[in-house]
Design a protein around this motif. Structure first.
Motif, PDB file in Angstrom:
ATOM      1  N   THR A  85       0.877  -1.191   0.000  1.00 28.12           N
ATOM      2  CA  THR A  85       0.000   0.000   0.000  1.00 28.12           C
ATOM      3  C   THR A  85       0.902   1.226   0.000  1.00 28.12           C
ATOM      4  N   TYR A  86       0.666   2.100  -0.937  1.00 36.34           N
ATOM      5  CA  TYR A  86       1.513   3.302  -1.029  1.00 36.34           C
ATOM      6  C   TYR A  86       0.612   4.532  -0.922  1.00 36.34           C
ATOM      7  N   ILE A  87       0.893   5.387   0.041  1.00 37.23           N
ATOM      8  CA  ILE A  87       0.155   6.658   0.099  1.00 37.23           C
ATOM      9  C   ILE A  87       1.185   7.749  -0.132  1.00 37.23           C
ATOM     10  N   GLY A  88       1.080   8.394  -1.283  1.00 37.07           N
ATOM     11  CA  GLY A  88       2.139   9.276  -1.742  1.00 37.07           C
ATOM     12  C   GLY A  88       2.063  10.662  -1.158  1.00 37.07           C
ATOM     13  N   HIS A  89       3.011  11.451  -1.600  1.00 35.47           N
ATOM     14  CA  HIS A  89       3.063  12.851  -1.180  1.00 35.47           C
ATOM     15  C   HIS A  89       1.807  13.553  -1.671  1.00 35.47           C
ATOM     16  N   ALA A  90       1.409  13.250  -2.910  1.00 37.13           N
ATOM     17  CA  ALA A  90       0.185  13.862  -3.455  1.00 37.13           C
ATOM     18  C   ALA A  90      -1.013  13.108  -2.873  1.00 37.13           C
ATOM     19  N   VAL A  91      -1.935  13.842  -2.298  1.00 38.23           N
ATOM     20  CA  VAL A  91      -3.116  13.210  -1.678  1.00 38.23           C
ATOM     21  C   VAL A  91      -4.031  12.774  -2.820  1.00 38.23           C
ATOM     22  N   ALA A  92      -4.156  11.477  -2.995  1.00 38.69           N
ATOM     23  CA  ALA A  92      -4.898  10.957  -4.163  1.00 38.69           C
ATOM     24  C   ALA A  92      -6.397  11.089  -3.900  1.00 38.69           C
ATOM     25  N   VAL A  93      -6.882  12.320  -3.931  1.00 37.11           N
ATOM     26  CA  VAL A  93      -8.311  12.534  -3.648  1.00 37.11           C
ATOM     27  C   VAL A  93      -8.878  13.409  -4.763  1.00 37.11           C
ATOM     28  N   LYS A  94     -10.024  12.984  -5.332  1.00 40.36           N
ATOM     29  CA  LYS A  94     -10.622  13.757  -6.420  1.00 40.36           C
ATOM     30  C   LYS A  94     -11.522  14.826  -5.806  1.00 40.36           C
ATOM     31  N   ASP A  95     -11.363  16.079  -6.275  1.00 36.80           N
ATOM     32  CA  ASP A  95     -12.145  17.178  -5.693  1.00 36.80           C
ATOM     33  C   ASP A  95     -13.640  17.017  -5.922  1.00 36.80           C
ATOM     34  N   ASP A  96     -14.014  16.418  -7.079  1.00 34.98           N
ATOM     35  CA  ASP A  96     -15.445  16.374  -7.415  1.00 34.98           C
ATOM     36  C   ASP A  96     -16.171  15.239  -6.700  1.00 34.98           C
ATOM     37  N   LEU A  97     -15.421  14.336  -6.081  1.00 27.59           N
ATOM     38  CA  LEU A  97     -16.088  13.203  -5.408  1.00 27.59           C
ATOM     39  C   LEU A  97     -16.176  13.498  -3.921  1.00 27.59           C
ATOM     40  N   SER A  98     -17.170  12.899  -3.274  1.00 24.28           N
ATOM     41  CA  SER A  98     -17.255  13.083  -1.813  1.00 24.28           C
ATOM     42  C   SER A  98     -16.196  12.200  -1.159  1.00 24.28           C
ATOM     43  N   SER A  99     -15.912  12.459   0.118  1.00 26.28           N
ATOM     44  CA  SER A  99     -14.862  11.653   0.776  1.00 26.28           C
ATOM     45  C   SER A  99     -15.280  10.187   0.814  1.00 26.28           C
ATOM     46  N   LEU A 100     -16.595   9.949   0.947  1.00 31.12           N
ATOM     47  CA  LEU A 100     -17.063   8.554   0.942  1.00 31.12           C
ATOM     48  C   LEU A 100     -16.757   7.898  -0.409  1.00 31.12           C
ATOM     49  N   GLU A 101     -17.089   8.626  -1.484  1.00 36.13           N
ATOM     50  CA  GLU A 101     -16.843   8.053  -2.825  1.00 36.13           C
ATOM     51  C   GLU A 101     -15.346   7.884  -3.053  1.00 36.13           C
ATOM     52  N   ASN A 102     -14.575   8.888  -2.611  1.00 37.98           N
ATOM     53  CA  ASN A 102     -13.121   8.791  -2.795  1.00 37.98           C
ATOM     54  C   ASN A 102     -12.589   7.526  -2.136  1.00 37.98           C
ATOM     55  N   LEU A 103     -13.032   7.298  -0.885  1.00 35.01           N
ATOM     56  CA  LEU A 103     -12.533   6.126  -0.140  1.00 35.01           C
ATOM     57  C   LEU A 103     -12.982   4.844  -0.829  1.00 35.01           C
ATOM     58  N   ARG A 104     -14.269   4.814  -1.227  1.00 36.26           N
ATOM     59  CA  ARG A 104     -14.788   3.580  -1.840  1.00 36.26           C
ATOM     60  C   ARG A 104     -14.030   3.247  -3.135  1.00 36.26           C
ATOM     61  N   PHE A 105     -13.817   4.269  -3.978  1.00 37.80           N
ATOM     62  CA  PHE A 105     -13.141   3.987  -5.266  1.00 37.80           C
ATOM     63  C   PHE A 105     -11.668   3.655  -5.052  1.00 37.80           C
ATOM     64  N   ALA A 106     -11.040   4.325  -4.060  1.00 40.08           N
ATOM     65  CA  ALA A 106      -9.617   4.022  -3.811  1.00 40.08           C
ATOM     66  C   ALA A 106      -9.473   2.555  -3.411  1.00 40.08           C
ATOM     67  N   LEU A 107     -10.382   2.077  -2.552  1.00 42.69           N
ATOM     68  CA  LEU A 107     -10.305   0.671  -2.128  1.00 42.69           C
ATOM     69  C   LEU A 107     -10.691  -0.257  -3.268  1.00 42.69           C
ATOM     70  N   ALA A 108     -11.736   0.138  -4.040  1.00 49.87           N
ATOM     71  CA  ALA A 108     -12.178  -0.743  -5.144  1.00 49.87           C
ATOM     72  C   ALA A 108     -11.050  -0.914  -6.158  1.00 49.87           C
TER      73      ALA A 108
END
Lengths: 214, 236, 59, 251
Positions: A85-108
């Motif tokens: 599991t790599y969590i980089g310097h850049a926060v891999a979060v999409k601005d247009d998605l909610s935090s719930l969606e971001n988490l769900r898609f990151a795991l999926a």
């Protein structure tokens, strides 16, 4: 399908990295045992991030190689990535998605499906209660980093965690939570490599310190 | 506090689930940014409608140039939207996570290409026959145009994704993509437009359409691999 | 020998402009390429030698 | 380790070797060119159809063939560079690209000049000329992508991948254009289909092809040496060996 425990050994053998025209480091070797953390510190531009990107095969070293359990990671390929599991310097979060969606898609994307309730519960633990549906755009830098870190509880079966500056922009409570998470992972026999400017002092787990020079 | 530390996931999902999550996410993002999607759609309509103004309203000439005009406009419209395919993910670090997924990157790139095609390709296929009417094209020709676009636009998305991946984080990327990708589009343009003009003059179109289908299969093989390699180079 | 006289040769059967145009362009391009290579090498060497003298003056 | 053999072909070793080979290739190119032109102009007869204008083929066909060949060789070196991770292979590809682009440029111009008397227009949408034009776009794409990326190593690999994708597509583009040409204008227009070649014409042309080959190798090697100097500028072997020689006697 997570990588089995036992000999969780991460080795860097004579690693050399050249970015642009500058040689960041060369002849860099280290070994991290199962259940041990590697804290990489050093001034900006000393190659901390490049080292982590080499460890997770995003970046190929100029020379030398990375070994996981004695086998070069280049050969392991997908098997190595499956246990990483790599969590980089850049926060891999999409601005247009909610935090719930971001988490769900990151795991999926990493191949694990999680029940909605568990996601909401984890986000709440990361201090995002009530903000699950807001688009990430409106969150602060610290909150966005917590959204990307909220993946970690679900990566328990990933032997190797590589975290680039996970503690930046986090408040005291979140830092405590991260210490607990990392300690729990080490106690399970996993390996954690992380960079941080603040010292990493974890109770009753061994932390190897690798200082990078400019 | 304890419960959160090792909430092991419900189930490890297979390749198809990961693939569909990539497509789903891109479609959701496209829906959230509907404006972007519509720009390439309206661009297509405007470019096609410009030609009668330039060439004159005379039906015979319009019918003559219609296949070429519609196909060139489709090429440009799908290329316009390419930049959005990867650039945002490259900037915010999500592309790195895609590269580190345990599933093969070329198949995940195929997912992104599919999402791009669904968002930009399908609207072109639906609206093109309508615009064909402006050019006084007969019924069968419109059907062949739609069918040709159905086979051709995925190729545009796939080859375009290679150009988008190669120019990630590069100055003047949108102009550069056109230079890299348009030469690769030429066979699709030749057989796509050729099919419509053959239909207009009543000739058989099977040859053209089978060539387009061949390009579709060919790019489905090389494009995901090439795009994945390009992404790995860019993310380094 | 195809040509009676030099003049006939240069007339090239009435196609002088095209034939000599083609060869002229080719020669032009080749000379331009070789010149640009020479110039590029000179500037590169000058830049390196300036850097060498700079380093020596620092030491 | 097996890879080390390739490490041996390091820029430092290749620089002097290339230096020694260039005069030889240049000389060969000049001699072959003189022989080819002599045959082409003084031995080959007048063409009964096109009169004297056909003599342009002695420069058009070699340039066209070289433009195609150089692109394939360039893609070959890019493939080697990506598989073996040797930076010298990428430098070789980058050294070849401009010469290939110039050969394409020559082929286009000489093609247009040849077409003018035959068909009365400067540009003939003939299958081979059109493919040549597209090949020029591919070269320009390679060079501009390489120039647009600052990090040299990434530029090498990105442009290299583009060359590989390009070389896979070149035959497809060629046959599509070929088909497109026959559909719209019928086969008769194919200007550059070699006229019924007298043996001396063919001989002259083949010698000129060899000459163009020698020249391309020489020019590319010259550019390779410059690229090596530019990229290894702060390497000590450059500063100690190359600069003093250049300032002193000719190397």
């Amino acid at each position: 399908m997570g990588v089995p425990w036992g000999l969780g050994v991460l080795q860097g053998v004579d690693l050399e990295c050249i970015r642009g025209q500058r040689r960041l480091f060369s002849k860099l070797s280290f070994t991290v045992q199962a259940g041990e953390a590697l804290w990489v510190s050093g001034p900006n531009g000393s190659g901390k991030t490049s080292l982590l990107r080499i460890l997770c095969t995003l970046l190929a070293p100029e020379s030398g190689e990375v070994r996981w359990r004695g086998r070069p990671v280049r050969e392991l390929g997908e098997a190595y990535r499956a246990g990483l599991t790599y969590i980089g310097h850049a926060v891999a979060v999409k601005d247009d998605l909610s935090s719930l969606e971001n988490l769900r898609f990151a795991l999926a994307q990493d191949g694990c499906r999680v029940a909605e309730a568990a996601l909401i519960d984890t986000l709440a633990r990361f201090g995002l209660a009530g903000r699950e549906e807001l688009p990430a755009r409106v969150l602060s830098q610290g909150q966005r980093r917590r959204v990307s870190l909220a993946r970690l509880p679900f990566c328990a079966d990933r032997a190797l965690w590589i975290l680039d500056e996970p503690l930046t922009a986090l408040d005291v409570q979140a830092v405590e939570l991260m210490h607990a998470l990392i300690t729990a992972h080490l106690v399970r026999g996993g390996v954690v490599v992380l960079t941080s400017h603040q010292p990493i002092d974890l109770k009753d787990v061994s932390v190897q310190h690798l200082r990078m020079v400019d | 506090m304890e419960a959160v530390l090792d909430a092991t996931p419900d189930r490890r999902t297979g390749l198809l689930a990961v693939f569909s999550s990539v497509v789903q996410r891109d479609l959701l993002l496209a829906m959230r940014r509907r404006a972007d999607v519509l720009t390439s759609f309206f661009f297509f309509i405007i470019v096609v409608s410009l030609f009668p103004l330039g060439v004159g309203p005379e039906p015979n000439t319009l019918r003559e140039i219609a296949p070429g005009v519609v196909w060139v406009a489709a090429l440009l419209a799908s290329m316009l939207a390419l930049h959005r395919l990867l650039a945002a993910d490259y900037a915010d670090g999500t592309l790195e996570q895609l590269v580190l997924s345990p599933k093969p990157l070329s198949l995940l790139m195929l997912g992104k290409m599919l999402a791009h095609w669904l968002v930009t390709g399908i609207p072109l296929i639906l609206i093109a026959p309508l615009l064909g009417l402006q050019f006084d094209l007969p019924g069968p020709a419109l059907a062949v145009m739609a069918l040709g676009l159905l086979l051709g636009t995925p190729v545009l998305s796939m080859l375009g994704a290679i150009g988008a991946a190669l120019t990630l984080g590069v100055r003047g990327a949108s102009g550069l993509i056109a230079l890299l990708v348009l030469p690769l589009y030429i066979p699709v343009l030749i057989f796509g437009a050729g099919a419509v003009s053959a239909a207009v003059s009543g000739l058989s179109v099977e040859g053209h359409l089978s060539m387009l289908a061949a390009f579709l299969l060919f790019s489905a093989v090389i494009a995901p691999w090439a795009a994945a390699a390009a992404v790995r180079i860019a993310v380094e | 020998m195809n040509w009676g006289s030099a003049a006939e040769f240069f007339a090239m059967g009435g196609y002088a402009d095209y034939v000599w145009g083609a060869y002229g362009i080719t020669v032009l391009v080749i000379v331009a390429e070789l010149l640009s290579l020479a110039r590029r090498k000179r500037t590169c060497l000058r830049r390196i030698s300036r850097r060498v003298t700079l380093q020596e003056s620092e030491r | 380790m097996a890879l080390n053999i390739w490490r041996f072909a390091s820029p430092q070793v290749i620089y002097p070797i290339a230096g020694r080979m260039i005069p030889g290739f240049m000389l060969a190119a000049a001699v072959l060119a003189l022989a080819g032109l002599y045959i082409g102009f003084f031995v080959a007869p007048t063409d009964f159809q096109q009169g004297e204008s056909y003599r342009i083929i002695f420069i058009h066909v070699p340039a066209a063939w070289m433009s195609m060949l150089i692109y394939v060789v360039m893609a070959f070196w890019c493939a080697i560079g990506m598989i073996m991770r040797t930076r010298l292979s990428f430098m070789m590809a980058l050294a070849l690209a401009p010469t290939g682009a110039l050969m394409t440029f020559i082929a286009l111009w000489t093609g247009a000049l040849w077409g003018k008397p035959a068909w009365g227009t400067w540009w003939v949408w003939d299958a081979r000329l059109t493919s040549e034009l597209i090949l020029l776009f591919l070269y320009i794409g390679f060079l501009s992508l390489h120039a647009a990326i600052d990090d040299v190593r990434r530029a090498d690999r990105a442009a290299g991948l583009l060359a590989l994708v390009g070389v896979i597509n070149v035959p497809i583009i060629y046959f599509s254009v070929q088909w497109w040409n026959t559909l719209h204008q019928g086969a008769s227009v194919s200007l550059t289909r070699a006229p019924s070649m007298a043996s001396t014409m063919l001989a002259g042309m083949l010698i000129m092809v060899l000459s163009a080959w020698m020249y391309s190798i020489a020019a590319s090697l010259m550019r390779l040496r410059i690229i090596i100097l530019e990229r290894e500028a702060d390497a000590d072997w450059v500063q100690e060996q190359i600069v003093p020689i250049a300032q002193g006697a000719k190397p």
